[in-house]
Design a protein around this motif. Sequence first.
Motif, PDB file in Angstrom:
ATOM      1  N   PHE A  41      10.468  45.709 -62.973  1.00 44.02           N
ATOM      2  CA  PHE A  41       9.700  46.715 -62.238  1.00 44.02           C
ATOM      3  C   PHE A  41       9.310  46.209 -60.856  1.00 44.02           C
ATOM      4  O   PHE A  41       9.425  46.925 -59.856  1.00 44.02           O
ATOM      5  CB  PHE A  41       8.448  47.069 -63.040  1.00 44.02           C
ATOM      6  CG  PHE A  41       7.532  48.025 -62.338  1.00 44.02           C
ATOM      7  CD1 PHE A  41       7.856  49.364 -62.232  1.00 44.02           C
ATOM      8  CD2 PHE A  41       6.344  47.571 -61.770  1.00 44.02           C
ATOM      9  CE1 PHE A  41       7.009  50.244 -61.575  1.00 44.02           C
ATOM     10  CE2 PHE A  41       5.500  48.440 -61.113  1.00 44.02           C
ATOM     11  CZ  PHE A  41       5.841  49.787 -61.023  1.00 44.02           C
ATOM     12  N   ARG A  42       8.889  44.953 -60.775  1.00 50.52           N
ATOM     13  CA  ARG A  42       8.515  44.377 -59.490  1.00 50.52           C
ATOM     14  C   ARG A  42       9.725  44.301 -58.557  1.00 50.52           C
ATOM     15  O   ARG A  42       9.627  44.583 -57.353  1.00 50.52           O
ATOM     16  CB  ARG A  42       7.927  42.983 -59.709  1.00 50.52           C
ATOM     17  CG  ARG A  42       7.388  42.332 -58.448  1.00 50.52           C
ATOM     18  CD  ARG A  42       6.797  40.964 -58.763  1.00 50.52           C
ATOM     19  NE  ARG A  42       5.729  41.072 -59.761  1.00 50.52           N
ATOM     20  CZ  ARG A  42       5.127  40.030 -60.318  1.00 50.52           C
ATOM     21  NH1 ARG A  42       5.500  38.801 -59.958  1.00 50.52           N
ATOM     22  NH2 ARG A  42       4.174  40.199 -61.213  1.00 50.52           N
ATOM     23  N   PHE A  43      10.888  43.952 -59.110  1.00 50.88           N
ATOM     24  CA  PHE A  43      12.102  43.866 -58.293  1.00 50.88           C
ATOM     25  C   PHE A  43      12.497  45.236 -57.754  1.00 50.88           C
ATOM     26  O   PHE A  43      12.856  45.368 -56.571  1.00 50.88           O
ATOM     27  CB  PHE A  43      13.242  43.281 -59.136  1.00 50.88           C
ATOM     28  CG  PHE A  43      14.570  43.282 -58.445  1.00 50.88           C
ATOM     29  CD1 PHE A  43      14.871  42.349 -57.472  1.00 50.88           C
ATOM     30  CD2 PHE A  43      15.524  44.253 -58.753  1.00 50.88           C
ATOM     31  CE1 PHE A  43      16.101  42.362 -56.822  1.00 50.88           C
ATOM     32  CE2 PHE A  43      16.744  44.269 -58.107  1.00 50.88           C
ATOM     33  CZ  PHE A  43      17.035  43.321 -57.141  1.00 50.88           C
ATOM     34  N   ALA A  48      12.911  48.881 -53.154  1.00 54.98           N
ATOM     35  CA  ALA A  48      12.703  50.182 -52.509  1.00 54.98           C
ATOM     36  C   ALA A  48      11.937  50.022 -51.200  1.00 54.98           C
ATOM     37  O   ALA A  48      12.277  50.649 -50.183  1.00 54.98           O
ATOM     38  CB  ALA A  48      11.962  51.119 -53.457  1.00 54.98           C
ATOM     39  N   ALA A  49      10.900  49.182 -51.204  1.00 57.63           N
ATOM     40  CA  ALA A  49      10.116  48.982 -49.986  1.00 57.63           C
ATOM     41  C   ALA A  49      10.955  48.322 -48.891  1.00 57.63           C
ATOM     42  O   ALA A  49      10.920  48.740 -47.725  1.00 57.63           O
ATOM     43  CB  ALA A  49       8.889  48.135 -50.297  1.00 57.63           C
ATOM     44  N   ILE A  55      16.618  50.734 -43.622  1.00 56.59           N
ATOM     45  CA  ILE A  55      17.073  52.018 -43.082  1.00 56.59           C
ATOM     46  C   ILE A  55      16.462  52.269 -41.705  1.00 56.59           C
ATOM     47  O   ILE A  55      17.146  52.692 -40.764  1.00 56.59           O
ATOM     48  CB  ILE A  55      16.717  53.153 -44.057  1.00 56.59           C
ATOM     49  CG1 ILE A  55      17.516  53.011 -45.353  1.00 56.59           C
ATOM     50  CG2 ILE A  55      16.986  54.512 -43.424  1.00 56.59           C
ATOM     51  CD1 ILE A  55      17.106  53.974 -46.432  1.00 56.59           C
ATOM     52  N   LEU A  56      15.162  52.008 -41.589  1.00 57.38           N
ATOM     53  CA  LEU A  56      14.498  52.188 -40.293  1.00 57.38           C
ATOM     54  C   LEU A  56      15.103  51.284 -39.230  1.00 57.38           C
ATOM     55  O   LEU A  56      15.359  51.706 -38.089  1.00 57.38           O
ATOM     56  CB  LEU A  56      13.002  51.914 -40.442  1.00 57.38           C
ATOM     57  CG  LEU A  56      12.124  52.156 -39.209  1.00 57.38           C
ATOM     58  CD1 LEU A  56      12.156  53.624 -38.830  1.00 57.38           C
ATOM     59  CD2 LEU A  56      10.695  51.700 -39.476  1.00 57.38           C
TER      60      LEU A  56
END
Length: 338
Positions: A41-43, A48-49, A55-56
Amino acid sequence: MGPAGRPSVVDVAFPSGAGVIPDASSRAKAIQRLRLGDIAFRFLTKTAAIGVLIILGGVLFSLIEGSLPALQAFGIDFLLEQRWNPVTEKFGALAPIYGTLVTSLIAMAIAVPIGLLIAMFLTELCPMWLRRPIGIAIELLAGIPSIIYGIWGLFVFAPFLQDTLQPFLIATFGNIPVLSSLFAGPPYGIGVLTAGLILAIMVLPFITSISRDVFDAVPPVLKEAAYGVGCTTWEVVRNVVIPYTRVGVIGGIMLALGRALGETMAVTFIIGNSFRISSSIFAPGTTISAAIASEFAESDGLHQSGLILLGLLLFVLTFFVLAAARLMLMRLEKKAGN
């Protein structure tokens, strides 16, 4: 059960094993399984973050790379010139920047007070039977595609303004210094003012919906205490509701401002797409996004690089607006803490 009645690891791992004490091997396997799930879950959340940042960064890199020819050809003069001539390859961003700022300013000047007043009415004064219809109407406004706003603005709203509001403003302010040039004719129908009014309608649902939600989050005991000491509804809203929710309200306003700065199709239909700065808000103009949308398909070479540079300017402008909003929120929170 663990402390304070919370389930322990054993309860989570063996939900159906009431009264059964697992052996050490089973407990170790359960703890390992939970640990692996936590690591996964942490990975995923970290990936995602980081993906958002990648992408930015990719968007920013593409804009910079595509705008380099225009930057090398025009330099800082690109920001100071309003000429835009693809034939002679002379380009300047002053007119699109001016149109973007003025249309957004008109939109926010109209939408912010109206949106806040609607939210106050829905949360404090509106009868229960009327809240749902008004709320649905606001959500429908937010769901209308921008091109529909553009078509409606071009064929319905602009002719209406040309026949009614614009002649009235010209006759009213025609002899007043400064205002006479701001509302100078002739009434075109399309133009900067029309684009600003359409943008105000488009961003109104964002301000109203977010403000209504944060107003509803105010603890009733605070408002009841204010009413108990004799405050009027306006005093409760001004001294209790708005101070308690100012961070959320400002966040909604910034979201609406971001929509106004970057709106493309509706503005392209009704602003006139003229690369010229005029003191009159009735005159045709253009914005950064409208200029890109109307010319990018036919551009190449230095012309295309100039349009990409406009996109980079819009990116930077939006970034500074959001950064200024964040600084303002930090100061408000610091002031409230003091």
